[in-house]
Design a protein around this motif. Structure first.
Motif, PDB file in Angstrom:
ATOM      1  N   LEU A 120     131.818  15.552 -12.716  1.00 23.28           N
ATOM      2  CA  LEU A 120     132.524  14.555 -11.909  1.00 23.28           C
ATOM      3  C   LEU A 120     134.012  14.885 -11.851  1.00 23.28           C
ATOM      4  CD1 LEU A 120     132.673  11.909 -10.341  1.00 23.28           C
ATOM      5  CD2 LEU A 120     132.817  10.682 -12.534  1.00 23.28           C
ATOM      6  N   HIS A 121     134.585  15.200 -12.996  1.00 23.63           N
ATOM      7  CA  HIS A 121     135.995  15.590 -13.054  1.00 23.63           C
ATOM      8  C   HIS A 121     136.249  16.836 -12.201  1.00 23.63           C
ATOM      9  CE1 HIS A 121     139.154  18.180 -14.830  1.00 23.63           C
ATOM     10  NE2 HIS A 121     139.849  17.057 -14.899  1.00 23.63           N
ATOM     11  N   GLN A 192     149.293  12.376 -15.677  1.00 25.02           N
ATOM     12  CA  GLN A 192     148.426  11.515 -14.863  1.00 25.02           C
ATOM     13  C   GLN A 192     149.143  10.241 -14.427  1.00 25.02           C
ATOM     14  OE1 GLN A 192     145.179  13.783 -14.294  1.00 25.02           O
ATOM     15  NE2 GLN A 192     144.872  11.621 -13.990  1.00 25.02           N
ATOM     16  N   PHE A 193     149.808   9.599 -15.362  1.00 26.02           N
ATOM     17  CA  PHE A 193     150.474   8.330 -15.045  1.00 26.02           C
ATOM     18  C   PHE A 193     151.684   8.538 -14.143  1.00 26.02           C
ATOM     19  CE2 PHE A 193     148.748   6.272 -19.187  1.00 26.02           C
ATOM     20  CZ  PHE A 193     147.499   6.202 -18.606  1.00 26.02           C
ATOM     21  N   MET A 222     138.754   7.718 -16.762  1.00 26.62           N
ATOM     22  CA  MET A 222     138.018   8.703 -17.559  1.00 26.62           C
ATOM     23  C   MET A 222     138.822   9.187 -18.764  1.00 26.62           C
ATOM     24  SD  MET A 222     136.281  11.005 -14.534  1.00 26.62           S
ATOM     25  CE  MET A 222     135.548  12.172 -15.686  1.00 26.62           C
ATOM     26  N   ILE A 223     140.107   9.503 -18.540  1.00 31.03           N
ATOM     27  CA  ILE A 223     140.893  10.056 -19.653  1.00 31.03           C
ATOM     28  C   ILE A 223     141.240   8.987 -20.687  1.00 31.03           C
ATOM     29  CG2 ILE A 223     141.833  11.892 -18.203  1.00 31.03           C
ATOM     30  CD1 ILE A 223     144.498  10.403 -18.169  1.00 31.03           C
ATOM     31  N   TYR A 228     140.204   7.074 -26.150  1.00 31.95           N
ATOM     32  CA  TYR A 228     139.706   6.094 -27.119  1.00 31.95           C
ATOM     33  C   TYR A 228     138.656   6.730 -28.024  1.00 31.95           C
ATOM     34  CZ  TYR A 228     136.491   2.546 -28.857  1.00 31.95           C
ATOM     35  OH  TYR A 228     135.655   1.816 -29.647  1.00 31.95           O
ATOM     36  N   ARG A 229     137.729   7.478 -27.414  1.00 32.89           N
ATOM     37  CA  ARG A 229     136.686   8.145 -28.198  1.00 32.89           C
ATOM     38  C   ARG A 229     137.286   9.190 -29.136  1.00 32.89           C
ATOM     39  NH1 ARG A 229     132.866  10.052 -23.412  1.00 32.89           N
ATOM     40  NH2 ARG A 229     132.161  11.473 -25.040  1.00 32.89           N
ATOM     41  N   LEU A 230     138.306   9.864 -28.666  1.00 31.26           N
ATOM     42  CA  LEU A 230     138.979  10.870 -29.473  1.00 31.26           C
ATOM     43  C   LEU A 230     139.645  10.255 -30.697  1.00 31.26           C
ATOM     44  CD1 LEU A 230     139.917  13.923 -29.475  1.00 31.26           C
ATOM     45  CD2 LEU A 230     141.989  13.110 -28.335  1.00 31.26           C
TER      46      LEU A 230
END
Length: 251
Positions: A120-121, A192-193, A222-223, A228-230
């Motif tokens: 997707l990315h 990104q921001f 997504m990032i 958060y998972r990282l």
């Protein structure tokens, strides 16, 4: 330099294809390089190791290249729609070739389901980058977006260390995870921001601003989820049940 750029811009698809083939040749070459024994016994892990190795080379190349382009021509940060240099245009061609090759590798290797987040990315990046290559617009924006590759060096290294079963309390893993989170915040989230803010701030004067803004918003989601998972895995780790289903973007 302008003559060379004009020649490249006459046949952009050909140059993108050549870059894809080059990264595919690199992938083939890396198959001759021995993997860690613990990786070599599992076909999924072996493929993932090779794939990440190519991604690491791309990140090292394009991350440094993107930063160098902006240092050389700082105005690109303020005029992401219309400004670019020959070097920055070639950077986007090279990176487009990589993302096309990597998406094809994931699909034709049979791991599309396990790697759907990456696909997707990649599809979003490919569409945006090819737009820049063929229209010569937003090339500078694509260069700024490639700042994330500075972080990807440590992100890919982290996944390879996990594949090789390097202990999370080891010196190598600890140093990498600290550099990873610092560059994630500065180069990935920062780039990104900034691009998101730029699109919103200059929305009325930009071509196809809605499409690019929607794309950026999806990538931001997504990032942030992956960040958060990282953090949860590397800094607030709790034992969770092992999942037997292979997944490319493991926590």
């Amino acid at each position: 330099m302008d003559t060379w750029l004009n020649e490249v811009q006459k046949y952009p698809a050909l140059y993108v294809l050549c870059c894809s083939v080059t990264f595919r040749i690199l992938h083939r070459f890396l198959q001759t390089v021995p993997c860690p024994a613990i990786v070599d016994t599992d076909p999924w892990k072996t493929w993932k190791w090779r794939n990440l190795s190519v991604s690491l080379v791309h990140s090292l190349l394009t991350g440094i290249w993107a930063v160098a382009c902006v240092i050389q021509h700082p105005v690109m940060v303020h005029e992401i729609h219309s400004t670019y240099t020959p070097s920055s245009y070639m950077l986007i061609i090279v990176s487009s070739g990589y993302f096309i090759q990597d998406a094809a590798d994931i699909i034709f290797s049979g791991y599309a389901k396990a790697s759907w987040e990456f696909l997707l990315h990649h599809f979003m990046v490919i569409w945006c980058f090819l737009y820049a290559v063929f229209t010569h617009q937003y090339v500078a924006g694509a260069v700024v977006a490639l700042f994330v590759e500075v972080n990807s060096v440590f992100l890919h290294t982290r996944l390879m260390l996990k594949l090789a079963k390097v202990a999370q309390n080891s010196f190598l893993y600890t140093v990498n995870k600290l550099l990873n989170v610092m560059t994630y915040m500065s180069f990935r989230l920062g780039a990104q921001f900034y691009l998101t803010w730029y699109l919103i701030h200059h929305y009325s004067s930009l071509d196809h601003a809605l499409y690019f803004l929607v794309t950026m918003m999806l990538m931001n989601i997504m990032i942030l989820i992956y960040f958060y998972r990282l953090l949860r895995t590397d800094f607030f780790n709790k034992k969770r049940p092992h999942k037997s289903v292979p997944k490319f973007a493991e926590d």
